[in-house]
Each structure stands twice: as structure tokens, then as C-alpha cells.
Motif scaffolding. Sequence first.
Motif, PDB file in Angstrom:
ATOM      1  N   MET A 101       0.801  -1.220   0.000  1.00 34.85           N
ATOM      2  CA  MET A 101       0.000   0.000   0.000  1.00 34.85           C
ATOM      3  C   MET A 101       0.833   1.268   0.000  1.00 34.85           C
ATOM      4  SD  MET A 101      -3.119  -1.316   0.287  1.00 34.85           S
ATOM      5  CE  MET A 101      -4.387  -0.574   1.262  1.00 34.85           C
ATOM      6  N   TRP A 102       2.029   1.185   0.528  1.00 30.04           N
ATOM      7  CA  TRP A 102       2.878   2.374   0.550  1.00 30.04           C
ATOM      8  C   TRP A 102       3.348   2.755  -0.847  1.00 30.04           C
ATOM      9  CZ3 TRP A 102       7.933   1.842  -1.225  1.00 30.04           C
ATOM     10  CH2 TRP A 102       8.367   0.509  -1.418  1.00 30.04           C
ATOM     11  N   PRO A 110       2.282   3.180  -4.123  1.00 29.16           N
ATOM     12  CA  PRO A 110       1.806   4.285  -4.970  1.00 29.16           C
ATOM     13  C   PRO A 110       1.993   5.646  -4.310  1.00 29.16           C
ATOM     14  CG  PRO A 110       0.081   2.633  -4.607  1.00 29.16           C
ATOM     15  CD  PRO A 110       1.222   2.236  -3.778  1.00 29.16           C
ATOM     16  N   ASP A 111       1.673   5.738  -3.032  1.00 29.85           N
ATOM     17  CA  ASP A 111       1.780   7.030  -2.370  1.00 29.85           C
ATOM     18  C   ASP A 111       3.220   7.521  -2.345  1.00 29.85           C
ATOM     19  OD1 ASP A 111      -0.802   6.333  -1.980  1.00 29.85           O
ATOM     20  OD2 ASP A 111      -0.881   6.883   0.140  1.00 29.85           O
ATOM     21  N   ILE A 137      -4.555  -4.948 -12.111  1.00 26.27           N
ATOM     22  CA  ILE A 137      -5.953  -4.493 -12.174  1.00 26.27           C
ATOM     23  C   ILE A 137      -6.076  -3.058 -11.680  1.00 26.27           C
ATOM     24  CG2 ILE A 137      -8.229  -4.816 -11.130  1.00 26.27           C
ATOM     25  CD1 ILE A 137      -7.751  -7.814 -11.296  1.00 26.27           C
ATOM     26  N   VAL A 138      -5.452  -2.763 -10.545  1.00 28.32           N
ATOM     27  CA  VAL A 138      -5.643  -1.423  -9.999  1.00 28.32           C
ATOM     28  C   VAL A 138      -4.965  -0.377 -10.889  1.00 28.32           C
ATOM     29  CG1 VAL A 138      -5.378   0.019  -7.972  1.00 28.32           C
ATOM     30  CG2 VAL A 138      -5.823  -2.398  -7.701  1.00 28.32           C
ATOM     31  N   ALA A 139      -3.921  -0.788 -11.577  1.00 24.52           N
ATOM     32  CA  ALA A 139      -3.228   0.176 -12.437  1.00 24.52           C
ATOM     33  C   ALA A 139      -4.137   0.712 -13.531  1.00 24.52           C
ATOM     34  CB  ALA A 139      -2.009  -0.492 -13.071  1.00 24.52           C
ATOM     35  N   ILE A 140      -5.135  -0.083 -13.895  1.00 21.44           N
ATOM     36  CA  ILE A 140      -5.976   0.308 -15.017  1.00 21.44           C
ATOM     37  C   ILE A 140      -6.641   1.660 -14.789  1.00 21.44           C
ATOM     38  CG2 ILE A 140      -8.144  -0.284 -16.165  1.00 21.44           C
ATOM     39  CD1 ILE A 140      -7.318  -3.125 -16.103  1.00 21.44           C
ATOM     40  N   THR A 141      -7.049   1.926 -13.558  1.00 20.53           N
ATOM     41  CA  THR A 141      -7.821   3.149 -13.327  1.00 20.53           C
ATOM     42  C   THR A 141      -6.955   4.295 -12.834  1.00 20.53           C
ATOM     43  OG1 THR A 141      -8.430   2.036 -11.289  1.00 20.53           O
ATOM     44  CG2 THR A 141     -10.123   2.210 -12.971  1.00 20.53           C
ATOM     45  N   GLN A 142      -5.643   4.157 -12.943  1.00 22.07           N
ATOM     46  CA  GLN A 142      -4.788   5.253 -12.476  1.00 22.07           C
ATOM     47  C   GLN A 142      -4.752   6.379 -13.489  1.00 22.07           C
ATOM     48  OE1 GLN A 142      -3.715   5.249  -9.400  1.00 22.07           O
ATOM     49  NE2 GLN A 142      -4.728   3.266  -9.264  1.00 22.07           N
ATOM     50  N   THR A 143      -4.640   7.594 -12.964  1.00 23.16           N
ATOM     51  CA  THR A 143      -4.603   8.742 -13.858  1.00 23.16           C
ATOM     52  C   THR A 143      -3.297   9.519 -13.737  1.00 23.16           C
ATOM     53  OG1 THR A 143      -5.700   9.989 -12.138  1.00 23.16           O
ATOM     54  CG2 THR A 143      -7.090   9.090 -13.879  1.00 23.16           C
ATOM     55  N   ARG A 154       1.902   7.102 -10.325  1.00 19.50           N
ATOM     56  CA  ARG A 154       1.142   6.054  -9.636  1.00 19.50           C
ATOM     57  C   ARG A 154       0.973   4.844 -10.539  1.00 19.50           C
ATOM     58  NH1 ARG A 154      -1.206   7.793  -4.875  1.00 19.50           N
ATOM     59  NH2 ARG A 154      -2.555   5.991  -4.616  1.00 19.50           N
ATOM     60  N   TYR A 184       2.025   1.013  -9.614  1.00 14.91           N
ATOM     61  CA  TYR A 184       1.254  -0.231  -9.687  1.00 14.91           C
ATOM     62  C   TYR A 184       1.897  -1.204 -10.653  1.00 14.91           C
ATOM     63  CZ  TYR A 184      -2.453   1.389  -6.705  1.00 14.91           C
ATOM     64  OH  TYR A 184      -3.161   1.785  -5.619  1.00 14.91           O
ATOM     65  N   ILE A 189      -3.630  -7.927 -18.958  1.00 14.10           N
ATOM     66  CA  ILE A 189      -4.319  -6.784 -18.338  1.00 14.10           C
ATOM     67  C   ILE A 189      -3.376  -5.593 -18.290  1.00 14.10           C
ATOM     68  CG2 ILE A 189      -5.410  -5.949 -16.225  1.00 14.10           C
ATOM     69  CD1 ILE A 189      -6.196  -8.825 -15.621  1.00 14.10           C
ATOM     70  N   VAL A 214     -13.135  -6.019 -15.190  1.00 14.19           N
ATOM     71  CA  VAL A 214     -11.811  -5.738 -14.638  1.00 14.19           C
ATOM     72  C   VAL A 214     -11.709  -4.272 -14.253  1.00 14.19           C
ATOM     73  CG1 VAL A 214      -9.362  -5.583 -15.202  1.00 14.19           C
ATOM     74  CG2 VAL A 214     -10.638  -7.614 -15.824  1.00 14.19           C
ATOM     75  N   GLY A 215     -12.245  -3.415 -15.149  1.00 18.08           N
ATOM     76  CA  GLY A 215     -12.220  -1.989 -14.846  1.00 18.08           C
ATOM     77  C   GLY A 215     -12.988  -1.678 -13.569  1.00 18.08           C
ATOM     78  N   SER A 257     -11.135  -2.779 -10.688  1.00 15.68           N
ATOM     79  CA  SER A 257     -10.036  -1.848 -10.459  1.00 15.68           C
ATOM     80  C   SER A 257     -10.513  -0.632  -9.680  1.00 15.68           C
ATOM     81  CB  SER A 257      -9.459  -1.436 -11.813  1.00 15.68           C
ATOM     82  OG  SER A 257      -8.514  -0.429 -11.645  1.00 15.68           O
ATOM     83  N   GLY A 258     -11.657  -0.101 -10.130  1.00 11.39           N
ATOM     84  CA  GLY A 258     -12.173   1.079  -9.451  1.00 11.39           C
ATOM     85  C   GLY A 258     -12.497   0.802  -7.984  1.00 11.39           C
ATOM     86  N   LEU A 261     -11.159  -1.692  -6.094  1.00 11.22           N
ATOM     87  CA  LEU A 261      -9.932  -1.950  -5.334  1.00 11.22           C
ATOM     88  C   LEU A 261      -9.187  -0.658  -5.053  1.00 11.22           C
ATOM     89  CD1 LEU A 261      -8.462  -5.158  -6.997  1.00 11.22           C
ATOM     90  CD2 LEU A 261      -9.437  -4.923  -4.731  1.00 11.22           C
ATOM     91  N   ARG A 262      -9.344   0.254  -5.978  1.00 10.56           N
ATOM     92  CA  ARG A 262      -8.626   1.515  -5.860  1.00 10.56           C
ATOM     93  C   ARG A 262      -9.028   2.250  -4.586  1.00 10.56           C
ATOM     94  NH1 ARG A 262      -9.322   6.299 -10.125  1.00 10.56           N
ATOM     95  NH2 ARG A 262      -7.699   7.637  -9.286  1.00 10.56           N
ATOM     96  N   GLN A 315      -7.126   2.130  -1.438  1.00  8.95           N
ATOM     97  CA  GLN A 315      -5.936   2.967  -1.323  1.00  8.95           C
ATOM     98  C   GLN A 315      -6.399   4.352  -0.891  1.00  8.95           C
ATOM     99  OE1 GLN A 315      -3.116   1.366  -2.361  1.00  8.95           O
ATOM    100  NE2 GLN A 315      -1.781   2.980  -1.647  1.00  8.95           N
ATOM    101  N   TYR A 330      -3.255   1.454   5.851  1.00  8.36           N
ATOM    102  CA  TYR A 330      -2.195   0.675   5.207  1.00  8.36           C
ATOM    103  C   TYR A 330      -1.594  -0.299   6.221  1.00  8.36           C
ATOM    104  CZ  TYR A 330      -2.263   4.221   1.507  1.00  8.36           C
ATOM    105  OH  TYR A 330      -2.618   5.071   0.513  1.00  8.36           O
ATOM    106  N   SER A 346      -3.767  -3.159   6.851  1.00  2.83           N
ATOM    107  CA  SER A 346      -3.681  -4.110   5.747  1.00  2.83           C
ATOM    108  C   SER A 346      -2.424  -4.966   5.864  1.00  2.83           C
ATOM    109  CB  SER A 346      -3.711  -3.343   4.422  1.00  2.83           C
ATOM    110  OG  SER A 346      -2.774  -3.864   3.531  1.00  2.83           O
TER     111      SER A 346
END
Lengths: 552, 654
Positions: A297-298, A300-301, A358-364, A368, A372, A488, B615-616, B619-620, B622-623, B626, B633, B636
Motif C-alpha cells: 500500500m505504501w 503508490p503514495d 488491475i488497480v493500475a488500469i484506473t490510475q490517472t 502512480r 502499480y 491486463i 476488470v475496470g 479496479s475502481g 480496489l482503488r 488505497q 495501510y 492491511s
Amino acid sequence: MSASAVHSLWTTAATAADPISKIDTPKIEYGQLSPTLIVVGAAIAGVLVEAFVPRKYRYHAQLILSTAALIVAFVAVVMLAADGYGTTKARIAAMGAIAVDGPALFLQGTILLAALVGLFTFAERRLDPEAHGTRVDSFAAQAASVPGSESEQAAVKAGFTTTEVFPLLLFAVAGMLVFPSANDLLTLFIALEVFSLPLYLLCALARRKRLMSQEAAVKYFLLGAFASAFTLFGIALLYGYAGSVSYGTIAQVVDGTVQNVNPALADTMGNDALLLVGAALIVMGLLFKVGAVPFHMWTPDVYQGAPTPVTGFMAAATKVAAFGALLRLLYVVLPGLRWDWRPVMWGVAIITMLGGAIVAITQTDIKRLLAYSSIAHAGFILAGVIATTPDGVSSVLFYLAAYSFVTIGAFAVVTLVRDAGGEATHLSKWAGLGRRSPLVAAVLAVFLLAFAGIPLTSGFAGKFAVFKAAAEGGAAPLVVVGVISSAIAAFFYIRVIVLMFFSEPRPDGPTVAVPSPLTVMAIGVGVAVTLVLGVAPQYFLDLANQAGVFVR
Amino acid sequence: MENLIALLIAAPLLGAAVLLVGGRRLDAVGQWVGTLLSTVSFVLGLVLFGDLLGRSAEDRTLTQHLFSWIPVEGFQADVGFRLDQLSMTFVLLITGVGSLIHLYSVGYMEHDERRRRFFGYLNLFLAAMLLLVLADNYLLLYVGWEGVGLASYLLIGFWQHKPSAATAAKKAFLVNRVGDMGLSIAIMLMFTTFGTFAFGPLLGAEGQQGIAGDASEGKLTAIALMLLLAACGKSAQVPLQSWLGDAMEGPTPVSALIHAATMVTAGVYLIVRSAAIFNGAPDAQLVVTVVGAVTLLFGAIVGCAKDDIKKALAGSTMSQIGYMVLAAGLGPIGYVFAIMHLVTHGFFKAGLFLGAGSVMHGMNDEVDMRKYGGLRKYMPVTFVTFGLGYLAIIGFPGLSGFFSKDKIIEAAFAKGGAEGWILGGCALLGAAITAYYMTRVMLMTFFGEERWKNQPTRSPEAPSAEPAAAHHGEHAEPHPHESPKVMTIPMIVLAFGSVFAGGFFSIGDRFLHWLEPVTGHSEGDSPLSVAAVTGATMVCLVIGVGIAYAQYGRRPVPVVAPRGSLLTRAARRDLLQDDFNHVVLVRGGEHLTRSLVYVDHTLVDGVVNGTAASVGGLSGRLRRLQNGFARSYAVSMFGGAAVLVAATLLMRAV
């Protein structure tokens, strides 16, 4: 001392008195430890430079000193390897604290080269506009000043720069050099702290977005300390189990072939609960460092908040060192326990690969996103670690070498794309970058394709090697998950490429700064290594293969 | 001597390279460079031929190993050549006829701006064709096979500005792909069955028996049928015949060289070369004979109905190759005669095509025979050479076609049993039809009234086939004239071949003795005597010529084609082959693709997009974990550590 002679504490005390009288003088093989010693020495010299050299000469003095130290240390590694210390003359040095063997030398070489490239990005001073006549780098003018305060303004006005980053970098490198070669648990822990503490500091030193940077550093420090505590607890438990912190001895106890039993620990020795819990906790500490789910968890931040050169260096070198230590721990200390840790690591690898991808998909945010991505890559490398075959070791070594240069290069490219607020890391600002700066965009595209594992890049060769090792090591389902995660992951890498090349540029888009030769060299080395390892990987695969045997 | 074999191919290959890469500097001399290098290859062929003749019959196989092409452990492909009597025959035909046609093209293409390129393509064709017949393994043969396909494509579409030519080229290429697929599958089957595809071990060399006969009949049949598919594609046999008629869109020398004399016979070469395989697969041989018989009638019927002189000749080509394939399918009874007919056909069909080109050259590129008539007075040389070719093809006694075709008909009867009667009957019927349609062509072109007078030949509906030679006045009455010497000389030479080749080959069974060591030969068991077959053939010939004369010689030929019977109309449409292909393959393919697209859009895309969306979404979700708080953290991590420890302990417990 034979085991049958042991009756009670008294008799051991008597006999134990005997060896004390003929205790050996500690023997340190300076030559074999020279890479680490050189870097440590240079780091201390760097502190002295900070103390005694006038401010305006410090930057150049530090840069030259650090570069020289890293190069000399690398040469020392190469000479050791050429001397056969990686293969036939592999040994345990420094009274059993440090192993000098193939994996250690290979990883040390990788870390030193990555650090050298990272150093160039640290020293880059052309990207930020000049502040009051001074060229500045990515680091805060004065770390101690409160963000937004008058003292900060004064420091900026005075043209201060934080040249302490160079010795900090060297200390971190020194710790990283020891980490994968540590041959007892205490050395391991000390190395862990030696390279972690400077990294915490470096994370806090961003010139822009200082609050975010400091927040990242605090988080990293807190969680890192938390993880260290687990590790230390695990070390204690393992000591309780084996009566020793030495890797070799613990392995012997695990195997049941131990010779000398410490009578003080006869009660707890061989208690499997201690072994299992202790091993799990130490592994957890290492998994934290490599950024495996759920200890990620640390990542990305911290990756986002830290100054980008630090992020690049940290992402590359920490991963190399931590995976090196993990490999040694699992392959040297715990091979007898592999039926216990392998299924658990399977689970970790699977959720790491999938979670990261998976989580990387929604990063902007590009930083970050890369964070991921690094989590997903940690999962891929874990798949190679799990193989528990010689191929597993060499494939991981190769992967680490390939991955670290791509990572540093990618983050170096991120430092180039800037707008008024510093680096423009939001992905929406990268739209159409390929039309404005085709070269920069193309270079980033190469790195992204390497991350995605497209053939003719080092990413493909590395991924192929670890998956092959995993499949041959009996972890075929892991490979299936790995390939799915790669698919993915390919989505978001390619999405950035599409964004750069196939969208209209924004009118308020960022500009691409023209870097000094330092960053150019860092990026150039990244591209070159990516392509060379991708097109002609065989020599390096052979090298990793030769270096794939641990000494015990 | 062996080392000359590579040069044989190298000469035209060099020509192709020089002409295609050389650029405009060579525009002025391109045609002569091409012709020269083609002739060099012919001369080399003659030298090698002389060398072979000087050897004993068993010793007439030369091999040259050039280099190792694909050396992978169990998969060895070499670039090596094998020159024996069979390939020697082809080499002489290809380079000899090829050189004559190069020479002819110098005149024919005189006014074409892209002449240099044309000769480059011709040389490329020669090189590929020589590679095809000289290769010592099937994989290298395949290279040549594809090479001639490429050259054919380029040359059919040479006037690419005409949509019809571009389409025809594409059609030829696509139809040939089907056949090529057969060849590649055959090679793969050979490799899996025998572990090799080299002629030496497979088909036998230097008196040794090859291993081709060792496989089971089923496997041999499969390989043979795939080879037949390949042959059907390249040699325009039913059911892959549809491209040949359209291929006449190419310049006439191309029609003569590639689509009459040489390339289209590659299928026959393939079958005869693979005799060892076909001999072990009688079922496949039967299929070959059926294909041959059907095609020889099919082509002949189509040839009867066409008014376009080149298309009539194309139908004839199809039909004559049908004869060869029929003969090749007969096995050792027919191999030699297949090749013999192939050679004589190479002479007279090339001659006929060149004659047709000469007629078109003098008639403002008109191709409709209904607008010819009475040309014998205006083009005497063309008339005589074309006439000799005509007599040869219908099998007039004493001329080439008589000897070679007669042998095939005899061999068909000699097959024995009901098959023999049926095949022989087809062959005889084919002979009659051949006589009919060739007489028709002859009469419509050179005899009768001069229908081209008082009318412009170019009507808007019927654009000329040869637009590049449009230097003649548009919409003008044609002024038939004899072609220049550079064109007539090759025609005269070919006419000599048409007249004498057959006799030369047959007297003393020269050709049989020459080729027998390679192909083997056996006399069949004919229910009819040779004289009876020859007699029957003559009767058929007379009947065919007689009907044609009654229809076209005694009555005036209408300038506009009459509607005709159902069969005539079908034959004009190539016996509905394109309609069949369109309905069955194109429509069927469209339906198939449409339904596949539907499945792709709904099912596949649905699954893919659904997966992507889920998956999207995941992702949203799971995001959100964070959340930026170090405490969560840490929780977790703590949870993770607990699970890790628990799992490790659990692993020990179970």
C-alpha cells in the motif's frame, strides 16, 4: 565439543570457557568486501565534503566523488567476478556475515549500475528553471525549512541546494549491496535499516509539492518501521528455533543435520512453530520492500510523492536488493521448508500480479501508474522465485537487471515533461505528446513496451525467462495467471502510448524540457539496455546462469 | 558441368534484378538485355543438353548443391539443383520458347512505356520457372512455384490501369493460393511421413529406390491428392480453372509464354516428378485422370463458344493440359506422353498465341473474331504459321500434335477396363471438339468475308484488350498488315517446332528412351489396336472439322453473335464456372463471414468487453482501498502478515 558431552549449563560453561581462550582474531577479507567498503567510504567522505567544502563547490565535488565511487565499486565487483568469486571461489567472508558468491556479485553489479544511472538523474540541474541565478535540481533548497515558510523562501533566495542527497544515496547503495549478500539475519536486518533510512529521507526532499513529498516520506517511514518490527520479531523467533542467526546453521537445523547445539536453547530448538512463524515474518518484511500485495500500500503514495529521480532509483535498486535477499533467504536458509512456503508464496504472487495489474488500469497519474506496474512486476518476479530451481535464480537475476534500467529510464522521462507546476504527471496532460515531442514519447513508448513484455525488448526476455522457470518448476498455473495479468497490464501501458500518439495535443499541455547530458545518458542507457537485452539476451542470460548458485 | 546449372537460373535472375532495379537509364536497352540473358540461359541449357547426351542413360542426373538453406536438426532444406532428363526437357522448352517470346515481345511491346519493367517480369518468370523445374527438393520447388505465381500475377496485371486486368490478376493470384495451399500441405505431409522432402531420398536417385513407396497407401493418397490440388491451381484444371480465361488480360506474349506454353504445365511437371508417390496411390491416380478428362472436355466446350480469339485459345490450353493431366494420371503408361504432348503443345500453342497477337497487332488490337475475316491475304506469314499451329493442334497426320495426342488417346484406352473405355472415349470426343473449335477460329479469322471493313472496331462497350498499344488511330477502320520481322521470326521458328517436333520425338521412340529412365514406362494393355485408335481419331478429326466448316465456312459469320443455344450461352460464360464460384464460394463465404462477424460482435466482443468492464470495475473498487491513510495501510499489512503466518502454519497442518 561433541553433542554427547552436553549435560547441563555448567558443563557447557566449562567447556565453553575453553574456546574463549583461543578465540580467533576476526578476519575481514577486505578485498572481497571492497565494493561495499568503497561505497561506504565514499559516503562518509561525502559527509565530510558537506562539512568542509564551500557550498558552491559541493555539487561538483559530490557528483565526482559519488560517480567515481560507484564506478570503482563496480570495477571491483567485475574484478571479483573475473577472479572466480562468483563461481569456483565463492565463499563466506567477514566471519560468516557476508556471502561472496554469484548472485551476490551479480546483484551488486546491477545495483551499482542502477545507482550510477540513478545518480545522473539526481544530479540533473537543467530541468527546473533557475532560481535566483542558481541551477537547481529536483531536491528542496533546504530540507529543514517548513514548506511555504519564510525560511524556505530565504533558502531558495540564497540558492541553497541539498547536496546531501549524494551521500544519502551512497549510504542507501551501501546497504543495498550488503542486503542481498547478508549471510546472517542480523547483517540482513542492519543492511535493511542502512538502506531504508536514507531512502525515507530522500523521499521527503522534493523541491516542489513538498507537503506531498513529506507525507510520502512519513508514510514510508512509519510503514517501513512497522515492517522492520515484524522482520526483527521473525529474526528473534528464528534464533529461538535454531540457536543461531547464521544462514548456514539455520538451514542445517531445518534439515536436521545440525552439528553443534547451543544448550541454552535446547528447549526451543527444533520447535517448528517458531520456525514457521519466524520465517513468515521475515519473508513478510522482505515482501514489504519489494512491494508485494498485501504489503504494497505504501508503494503508490511514496512513488508519487517522492522526487521522481528518487522514485526511479528506489523502484529499481530497492527491488533488486530486496529480491536478492529474498532469494537468498528462501534458497539458502529455507529450502528444507519449501513445501511450506511455496503454496503461501503462490498466493502472494497471484494476488500481487493481479492486484497490481488491475488497480493500475484506473490510475490517472503516470507515477502512480508506474508504481502499480512495479507491483505487478514484483508478482512476475515472485513467480520466478517460486520456481526453486537454478533456472529460477538466474531468471530472477536477469529480470531484475532488465527491469531496473527500464524503470529508471521511464522515471527519468517523467522528469522531462513539465508545466508551470513542475512535472506534469497527470496522464491527461500527456495527450498528444507524441506529436509535439516524438522522440521523448517514442523513448517512453519503448520503456512501456518493455514493461508490457513485448518481444525485442528486455521485458519480454525477462518475463519469458521467469515464466519458463516457473513452469518448469511446477508452477504452471502461476504462469497462466502471470500471462493473464500481463495481458491486463498491457492495456494500461498501451493506453499511455495511444494517448501520446493518437490524441490531439492539449493547448495548455506540458512542455518537454531539454535535459543536460546527465539525464540523456540515464535515458540512453535505459533504452540501450532495453533493446540489447531484448534483441540479444543470450549473453546476459548465460551470465545470470553462471551466477545462479548460492554459497552456503 | 554441374556448376552451370545455377548459372542457368542466375542469368534471367540477374536480368530481372538489373531491369527492375536499374531504373530509367535502362529504358532504351531493357528489352535487349532481357532477351540476351534469356538467350544466354538457353545456350547454357543447350550446352548441358549436349553434356547429358554424351552420357549413358543411367548417368544423366546432374546435381549441384549450392548451400544449406534451412539447417535445423531434423529439418534440412538445401538450395540444390537436380538436372535429369525430365528437368532438361523443361529447361529447353522454357528457355527456348521463352527466348523466342522475348524476341517477339521486343516488337509487340515496342510502344509501351513500361517495357523495361515488362522484360524484367519476363526474366523473373524465367528464373522462377527454372528454379521450379531444377530444384532438388519440394521446398525449393515451392519457392519457384510461388515465384512463377508472382510473375504471373504481375504480368496479368501489367496493364494495371485497366480494372479488368487488375481484377484478373487478383483472381489468378487468389485461385492459385488454393492450389498453393495444397502444395504446402503436401510438403508438410511428406515431412511428417518421411522426414524429408528432398527428391534424392524420396524419389530415388542413381538407380536406388526412393522411400516414397514405403508409406501406407492412405498417406500416399493424401499427399498425392494435395499435390493434385496444387497442380489444379497452377495448371487451370477443374475445379480451379476459372482464372485462366481472365488471365488473357495480360499482354499476348505473356499469354503465350506463361499461360500457354510453360507455367501452366507446372502442374503436369509436379505430377510426373512425383510419379513415385502417385504410383503408390491408385485412387489418387484415378482422381487425376478424372480431373484431366473433365477438364479436357470442359476447356474444349468453352473454346467452342468464345468469340475472343485469346479466350478461345485459353479454353484450348485448358483442354490440352487436361490431356496431359489425363496422361499423367495413367501412371507409367502415360508419363512420357504427358511430357511429350507438353513439349509439342508448348510449340504450337505458343505459336498460335503469337499468331493471335500478330493478328491483333494488325487489327487495332481487336480481339473479337467476329470482326475479323479474310485476313489471309493481308498477313500471309501469320496465316501460314498460325495455320501450321492449327493443323498441329487438331492432330493433322504427320504434325506434332498428331503424334503426341494420339499416344495419349492410345494410353487412355490402354488403361484397360471400363475406365479405359470411358477415358479413351473422352479423349476421342475431346479430339473432335478440338478440331471443331480450332477450325472455327481459323475460319473466322483468316477466311470468309472481311467483316472489319466499314466499321470502326472499337465500340465503347468493348474496350480493347491491349490499350497500351493504342498508337493506332482510335475509331478508325483497321488496316490489316503483316507484323515486323522481329515478331514473325519467332512465329516461323515455333511453326517449325509445331510441324516437326512430334515426328522427331516419335520416330524410333526417341523421346520415350530419353525420358524413360526418370519416369519409367510400361506398355498398357489396350483393347484396341494402334491402327484402330488412330483411325478413330482421324474420324473424329474429320467430323469436327466438317461441322465447323458447315457452320462457319459455308455460311457468313454474323458480326453480332447470335443468342445461341443454352449450352452455347453457358459456354460463353465459361460453363457458369464463375457463377458457380460466386454462388457457392463468394456468397457462401459472405454468409460465413457475416455470421462470424455477428458472433464476433455479440459473443466475442461481449465476452471481451464484459471482461474489460468487469476488470475496470474491479479496479475502481480496489482503488478505493488505497485511501491515503497510513493507519489503514498498516492494518492491511498487519492483516496480510497474519494471513501469511496462518497460511504457513496451515500448510504444515495439512
